[in-house]
Design a protein around this motif. Sequence first.
Motif, PDB file in Angstrom:
ATOM      1  N   ILE A  72       0.845  -1.191   0.000  1.00  0.00           N
ATOM      2  CA  ILE A  72       0.000   0.000   0.000  1.00  0.00           C
ATOM      3  C   ILE A  72       0.882   1.243   0.000  1.00  0.00           C
ATOM      4  O   ILE A  72       1.851   1.336   0.744  1.00  0.00           O
ATOM      5  CB  ILE A  72      -0.937  -0.011   1.229  1.00  0.00           C
ATOM      6  CG1 ILE A  72      -1.936  -1.149   1.082  1.00  0.00           C
ATOM      7  CG2 ILE A  72      -1.633   1.323   1.406  1.00  0.00           C
ATOM      8  CD1 ILE A  72      -2.837  -1.335   2.271  1.00  0.00           C
ATOM      9  N   LYS A  73       0.538   2.202  -0.837  1.00  0.00           N
ATOM     10  CA  LYS A  73       1.344   3.410  -1.011  1.00  0.00           C
ATOM     11  C   LYS A  73       1.125   4.402   0.138  1.00  0.00           C
ATOM     12  O   LYS A  73       0.022   4.616   0.600  1.00  0.00           O
ATOM     13  CB  LYS A  73       0.974   4.119  -2.313  1.00  0.00           C
ATOM     14  CG  LYS A  73       1.064   3.255  -3.550  1.00  0.00           C
ATOM     15  CD  LYS A  73       2.444   3.305  -4.155  1.00  0.00           C
ATOM     16  CE  LYS A  73       2.521   2.531  -5.432  1.00  0.00           C
ATOM     17  NZ  LYS A  73       2.518   1.097  -5.301  1.00  0.00           N
ATOM     18  N   PHE A  74       2.220   5.011   0.578  1.00  0.00           N
ATOM     19  CA  PHE A  74       2.189   6.093   1.550  1.00  0.00           C
ATOM     20  C   PHE A  74       1.776   7.359   0.818  1.00  0.00           C
ATOM     21  O   PHE A  74       2.252   7.636  -0.279  1.00  0.00           O
ATOM     22  CB  PHE A  74       3.570   6.272   2.174  1.00  0.00           C
ATOM     23  CG  PHE A  74       3.699   7.521   2.983  1.00  0.00           C
ATOM     24  CD1 PHE A  74       3.269   7.543   4.286  1.00  0.00           C
ATOM     25  CD2 PHE A  74       4.233   8.662   2.434  1.00  0.00           C
ATOM     26  CE1 PHE A  74       3.377   8.695   5.047  1.00  0.00           C
ATOM     27  CE2 PHE A  74       4.348   9.821   3.175  1.00  0.00           C
ATOM     28  CZ  PHE A  74       3.920   9.844   4.485  1.00  0.00           C
ATOM     29  N   ILE A  75       0.906   8.154   1.425  1.00  0.00           N
ATOM     30  CA  ILE A  75       0.497   9.418   0.807  1.00  0.00           C
ATOM     31  C   ILE A  75       0.998  10.613   1.614  1.00  0.00           C
ATOM     32  O   ILE A  75       1.645  11.497   1.078  1.00  0.00           O
ATOM     33  CB  ILE A  75      -1.031   9.486   0.629  1.00  0.00           C
ATOM     34  CG1 ILE A  75      -1.471   8.381  -0.331  1.00  0.00           C
ATOM     35  CG2 ILE A  75      -1.472  10.859   0.136  1.00  0.00           C
ATOM     36  CD1 ILE A  75      -2.950   8.241  -0.507  1.00  0.00           C
ATOM     37  N   GLU A  76       0.708  10.621   2.924  1.00  0.00           N
ATOM     38  CA  GLU A  76       1.053  11.810   3.696  1.00  0.00           C
ATOM     39  C   GLU A  76       1.058  11.510   5.191  1.00  0.00           C
ATOM     40  O   GLU A  76       0.345  10.629   5.659  1.00  0.00           O
ATOM     41  CB  GLU A  76       0.022  12.905   3.405  1.00  0.00           C
ATOM     42  CG  GLU A  76       0.300  14.241   3.993  1.00  0.00           C
ATOM     43  CD  GLU A  76      -0.722  15.287   3.568  1.00  0.00           C
ATOM     44  OE1 GLU A  76      -0.526  16.449   3.940  1.00  0.00           O
ATOM     45  OE2 GLU A  76      -1.699  14.957   2.884  1.00  0.00           O
ATOM     46  N   TYR A  77       1.859  12.249   5.935  1.00  0.00           N
ATOM     47  CA  TYR A  77       1.881  12.198   7.404  1.00  0.00           C
ATOM     48  C   TYR A  77       1.414  13.554   7.912  1.00  0.00           C
ATOM     49  O   TYR A  77       1.911  14.589   7.473  1.00  0.00           O
ATOM     50  CB  TYR A  77       3.298  11.900   7.899  1.00  0.00           C
ATOM     51  CG  TYR A  77       3.455  12.034   9.398  1.00  0.00           C
ATOM     52  CD1 TYR A  77       3.049  11.015  10.249  1.00  0.00           C
ATOM     53  CD2 TYR A  77       4.014  13.173   9.959  1.00  0.00           C
ATOM     54  CE1 TYR A  77       3.197  11.122  11.618  1.00  0.00           C
ATOM     55  CE2 TYR A  77       4.173  13.296  11.333  1.00  0.00           C
ATOM     56  CZ  TYR A  77       3.759  12.267  12.154  1.00  0.00           C
ATOM     57  OH  TYR A  77       3.901  12.381  13.507  1.00  0.00           O
ATOM     58  N   GLN A  89      -2.651   6.619   3.772  1.00  0.00           N
ATOM     59  CA  GLN A  89      -2.202   5.624   2.805  1.00  0.00           C
ATOM     60  C   GLN A  89      -3.277   5.430   1.738  1.00  0.00           C
ATOM     61  O   GLN A  89      -4.431   5.820   1.916  1.00  0.00           O
ATOM     62  CB  GLN A  89      -1.949   4.290   3.507  1.00  0.00           C
ATOM     63  CG  GLN A  89      -0.892   4.362   4.579  1.00  0.00           C
ATOM     64  CD  GLN A  89      -0.769   3.053   5.337  1.00  0.00           C
ATOM     65  OE1 GLN A  89      -1.752   2.467   5.745  1.00  0.00           O
ATOM     66  NE2 GLN A  89       0.459   2.615   5.532  1.00  0.00           N
ATOM     67  N   GLU A  90      -2.880   4.791   0.644  1.00  0.00           N
ATOM     68  CA  GLU A  90      -3.857   4.517  -0.409  1.00  0.00           C
ATOM     69  C   GLU A  90      -4.908   3.543   0.117  1.00  0.00           C
ATOM     70  O   GLU A  90      -4.679   2.786   1.055  1.00  0.00           O
ATOM     71  CB  GLU A  90      -3.173   3.977  -1.670  1.00  0.00           C
ATOM     72  CG  GLU A  90      -2.958   2.504  -1.698  1.00  0.00           C
ATOM     73  CD  GLU A  90      -2.351   2.015  -2.991  1.00  0.00           C
ATOM     74  OE1 GLU A  90      -2.859   2.333  -4.085  1.00  0.00           O
ATOM     75  OE2 GLU A  90      -1.350   1.293  -2.918  1.00  0.00           O
ATOM     76  N   TRP A  91      -6.068   3.568  -0.487  1.00  0.00           N
ATOM     77  CA  TRP A  91      -7.184   2.712  -0.112  1.00  0.00           C
ATOM     78  C   TRP A  91      -6.949   1.294  -0.617  1.00  0.00           C
ATOM     79  O   TRP A  91      -6.592   1.091  -1.776  1.00  0.00           O
ATOM     80  CB  TRP A  91      -8.470   3.268  -0.702  1.00  0.00           C
ATOM     81  CG  TRP A  91      -9.660   2.388  -0.497  1.00  0.00           C
ATOM     82  CD1 TRP A  91     -10.278   1.635  -1.461  1.00  0.00           C
ATOM     83  CD2 TRP A  91     -10.373   2.164   0.701  1.00  0.00           C
ATOM     84  NE1 TRP A  91     -11.327   0.954  -0.923  1.00  0.00           N
ATOM     85  CE2 TRP A  91     -11.416   1.258   0.420  1.00  0.00           C
ATOM     86  CE3 TRP A  91     -10.247   2.625   2.005  1.00  0.00           C
ATOM     87  CZ2 TRP A  91     -12.318   0.826   1.375  1.00  0.00           C
ATOM     88  CZ3 TRP A  91     -11.153   2.187   2.950  1.00  0.00           C
ATOM     89  CH2 TRP A  91     -12.163   1.308   2.628  1.00  0.00           C
ATOM     90  N   ALA A  92      -7.152   0.310   0.248  1.00  0.00           N
ATOM     91  CA  ALA A  92      -7.040  -1.099  -0.143  1.00  0.00           C
ATOM     92  C   ALA A  92      -8.449  -1.669  -0.187  1.00  0.00           C
ATOM     93  O   ALA A  92      -9.024  -2.034   0.848  1.00  0.00           O
ATOM     94  CB  ALA A  92      -6.181  -1.865   0.852  1.00  0.00           C
ATOM     95  N   SER A  93      -9.020  -1.734  -1.354  1.00  0.00           N
ATOM     96  CA  SER A  93     -10.428  -2.131  -1.489  1.00  0.00           C
ATOM     97  C   SER A  93     -10.686  -3.570  -1.063  1.00  0.00           C
ATOM     98  O   SER A  93     -11.799  -3.902  -0.663  1.00  0.00           O
ATOM     99  CB  SER A  93     -10.894  -1.925  -2.932  1.00  0.00           C
ATOM    100  OG  SER A  93     -10.133  -2.740  -3.800  1.00  0.00           O
ATOM    101  N   GLY A  94      -9.671  -4.418  -1.101  1.00  0.00           N
ATOM    102  CA  GLY A  94      -9.867  -5.814  -0.718  1.00  0.00           C
ATOM    103  C   GLY A  94      -9.809  -6.052   0.778  1.00  0.00           C
ATOM    104  O   GLY A  94     -10.060  -7.151   1.250  1.00  0.00           O
TER     105      GLY A  94
END
Length: 90
Positions: free
Chosen positions: A27-32, A43-48
């Motif tokens: 999962i990708k990091f987006i921002e802190y 983090q990016e959304w993990a739909s599963g």
Amino acid sequence: MNILPGIKNQAQKETLVHKLLDHRNIIKFIEYIEYNNHCFIIQEWASGGELFEQIEPDVGFPEMVAHFYFVQLIHSIVPYTFFPNFVFII
């Protein structure tokens, strides 16, 4: 109330490590963000959903399904180990 130093330090370390990871199975990091005495790691959304939620308690996976996830896990971790020239063949 301020953010506890240990929690803030741990969140910042997690952020530094996560920024380095770049793989389709991670999962990708987006921002802190620190806001109003809270730490947020975006983090990016993990739909599963989480892999842990897919495992039936006390039953596990059929062997082929477990192998599928294990291979994905190993291929996503290996580039970040201390053995960059080591090749895993599974």
